[in-house]
Design an enzyme around this catalytic site. Sequence first.
Site, mmCIF file in Angstrom:
data_model
loop_
_atom_site.group_PDB
_atom_site.id
_atom_site.type_symbol
_atom_site.label_atom_id
_atom_site.label_comp_id
_atom_site.label_asym_id
_atom_site.label_seq_id
_atom_site.Cartn_x
_atom_site.Cartn_y
_atom_site.Cartn_z
ATOM 1 C CD GLU A 158 -2.658 -1.509 2.308
ATOM 2 O OE1 GLU A 158 -3.477 -2.518 2.548
ATOM 3 O OE2 GLU A 158 -2.755 -0.528 3.272
ATOM 4 C CG ASN A 199 -0.173 -6.921 -1.450
ATOM 5 O OD1 ASN A 199 -0.924 -7.608 -2.411
ATOM 6 N ND2 ASN A 199 -0.781 -6.801 -0.230
ATOM 7 C CG HIS A 235 -9.600 -6.333 0.639
ATOM 8 N ND1 HIS A 235 -9.974 -7.500 1.344
ATOM 9 C CD2 HIS A 235 -8.468 -5.948 0.619
ATOM 10 C CE1 HIS A 235 -8.908 -7.705 1.945
ATOM 11 N NE2 HIS A 235 -7.664 -6.752 1.562
ATOM 12 C CD GLU A 264 -4.430 -8.172 1.569
ATOM 13 O OE1 GLU A 264 -2.918 -7.913 1.707
ATOM 14 O OE2 GLU A 264 -5.131 -7.277 1.919
HETATM 15 O O1 G3I Z 1 -3.410 -8.135 18.741
HETATM 16 C C1 G3I Z 1 -4.452 -7.356 19.176
HETATM 17 C C2 G3I Z 1 -5.084 -7.840 20.633
HETATM 18 O O2 G3I Z 1 -3.852 -8.130 21.548
HETATM 19 C C3 G3I Z 1 -6.153 -7.148 21.247
HETATM 20 O O3 G3I Z 1 -6.809 -7.780 22.121
HETATM 21 C C4 G3I Z 1 -7.275 -6.874 19.846
HETATM 22 C C5 G3I Z 1 -8.251 -6.208 20.428
HETATM 23 O O4 G3I Z 1 -8.284 -4.814 19.807
HETATM 24 O O5 G3I Z 1 -6.571 -6.384 18.908
HETATM 25 C C6 G3I Z 1 -5.699 -7.156 18.167
HETATM 26 O O6 G3I Z 1 -5.066 -6.574 17.154
HETATM 27 C C7 G3I Z 1 -5.883 -6.398 16.071
HETATM 28 C C8 G3I Z 1 -5.148 -7.282 14.804
HETATM 29 O O7 G3I Z 1 -5.824 -7.160 13.632
HETATM 30 C C9 G3I Z 1 -4.810 -8.823 15.094
HETATM 31 O O8 G3I Z 1 -5.989 -9.423 15.400
HETATM 32 C C10 G3I Z 1 -6.206 -5.037 15.466
HETATM 33 O O9 G3I Z 1 -7.019 -4.589 16.713
HETATM 34 C C11 G3I Z 1 -6.816 -5.218 14.074
HETATM 35 O O10 G3I Z 1 -7.001 -3.768 13.685
HETATM 36 C C12 G3I Z 1 -5.956 -5.830 13.404
HETATM 37 O O11 G3I Z 1 -7.051 -5.997 12.100
HETATM 38 C C13 G3I Z 1 -6.035 -6.446 10.993
HETATM 39 C C14 G3I Z 1 -5.990 -5.241 9.950
HETATM 40 O O12 G3I Z 1 -5.282 -5.680 8.877
HETATM 41 C C15 G3I Z 1 -5.070 -4.018 10.513
HETATM 42 O O13 G3I Z 1 -4.944 -3.085 9.572
HETATM 43 C C16 G3I Z 1 -6.931 -7.534 10.130
HETATM 44 O O14 G3I Z 1 -7.084 -8.652 11.318
HETATM 45 C C17 G3I Z 1 -6.514 -8.011 8.963
HETATM 46 O O15 G3I Z 1 -7.182 -8.603 8.176
HETATM 47 C C18 G3I Z 1 -6.064 -6.654 8.038
HETATM 48 O O16 G3I Z 1 -5.479 -7.168 6.706
HETATM 49 C C19 G3I Z 1 -4.951 -6.095 6.022
HETATM 50 C C20 G3I Z 1 -3.764 -6.452 5.026
HETATM 51 O O17 G3I Z 1 -2.767 -6.680 6.190
HETATM 52 C C21 G3I Z 1 -3.363 -5.577 4.151
HETATM 53 N N1 G3I Z 1 -4.603 -5.222 3.327
HETATM 54 C C22 G3I Z 1 -5.888 -4.884 3.958
HETATM 55 C C23 G3I Z 1 -6.181 -6.057 4.997
HETATM 56 C C24 G3I Z 1 -7.566 -5.647 5.441
HETATM 57 O O18 G3I Z 1 -7.494 -4.470 6.194
#
Ligand code: G3I
Length: 346
Positions: A158, A199, A235, A264
């Site tokens: 990105e 990507n 997406h 993705e």
């Molecule tokens: O690890 C913490 C945990 O300790 C905490 O208790 C919990 C509650 O807030 O949060 C956890 O972190 C979360 C993390 O995923 C792991 O599960 C974050 O809040 C959450 O924002 C994060 O979301 C991820 C997101 O990227 C972040 O930008 C999504 O799972 C993931 O699917 C998403 O993936 C991205 C790709 O990497 C890049 N392209 C877009 C795609 C979708 O946004």
Amino acid sequence: MKPLIIALALVLAAPLPASAHPRPPRDLRQLAEQTGVKIGSAVDIAALRAESDYRRVLNRQFNHVTAENAMKWESVEPQRGVFTWDDADTLVENARRNRQQVRGHTLVWHNQLPAWLTAGVEDGSIGATELRQILRDHITTQVRRYKGKIRAWDVVNEVVEEDGTMRQSIWLKHLGPGYIADAFRWAHRADPRAKLFINDYNLEWNAPKIETTLSLVKELQAQGVPIHGIGFQGHLGIQYDYPGDWANVMRRFADLGLEVAITELDVRMELPVTPEKLATQATYYSRAMTDCLSVRACRELTVWGFTDRHSWVPGWFDGEGAACLLDENLAPKPAYQALLTVKNPR
Ligand code: G3I
């Protein structure tokens, strides 16, 4: 006699043409075998560990996997110099045991960075020279750790904005535009056999973003930077048109000699789910596979989670969801069947 034997051997070795596959594939792994397109999924490590049905379906259906969060910087180096590889190791080990190739995601991104890094840059305690060293060490350490175990890396993720300008990330602001070429060179040095990708999202349809990314690739190639592939995140949402020119966009990158991957894919909808919405969703998934199959350089289609039980969509898009191939109970949705019955021109 000998030429005849050689000719016979050659015929037997060649992959069977599509029309020779009497029956549609029974599952996604067989679809991958029949088409030569790796079919992958992002993996939620907590679910992989805790849910046997999730594990069973992942290992049965997919011959390629991506860590949804386990290989991101905040996950592998939450404190400076303190590395936590367990989740990433779990994914790589599970993949080895289940004949799955792995996409590493992601080495350089503006999101999910550890607080020690962003705070240090912000308060000036980490200057540009040190930041460049830190980035170099991070890439070298992570790529070297999984040398020979990762088929492809999302080296930079990105880096282009929706208006076609370069994203004003911590990296661009403090290291200048050269950080992208550096990242590819450092990754290549650490694992010369890994395929290195750029990507991004909305590359399927966003013209300014497509043009900037094409120019960036050409610039990197002109500098002799080892870039091997382009990742279209994919997406999508049924409330928006399917990106009708996607295959042509893929071809433009393929014409630069790059491998193409859908990295993705998910197709979200405004809830509630209805049979009509599920039918539309199925057409989006099968069109994405059809577009990939129509471009010989497209060798991977990865979904960003295979079950609605574990999907980033509801947490990100209010009132939306049901974006995956299988529902919360891991039952196949029409989209799953649609993928299996895509016409295979290869
Ligand atoms: O690890 C913490 C945990 O300790 C905490 O208790 C919990 C509650 O807030 O949060 C956890 O972190 C979360 C993390 O995923 C792991 O599960 C974050 O809040 C959450 O924002 C994060 O979301 C991820 C997101 O990227 C972040 O930008 C999504 O799972 C993931 O699917 C998403 O993936 C991205 C790709 O990497 C890049 N392209 C877009 C795609 C979708 O946004």
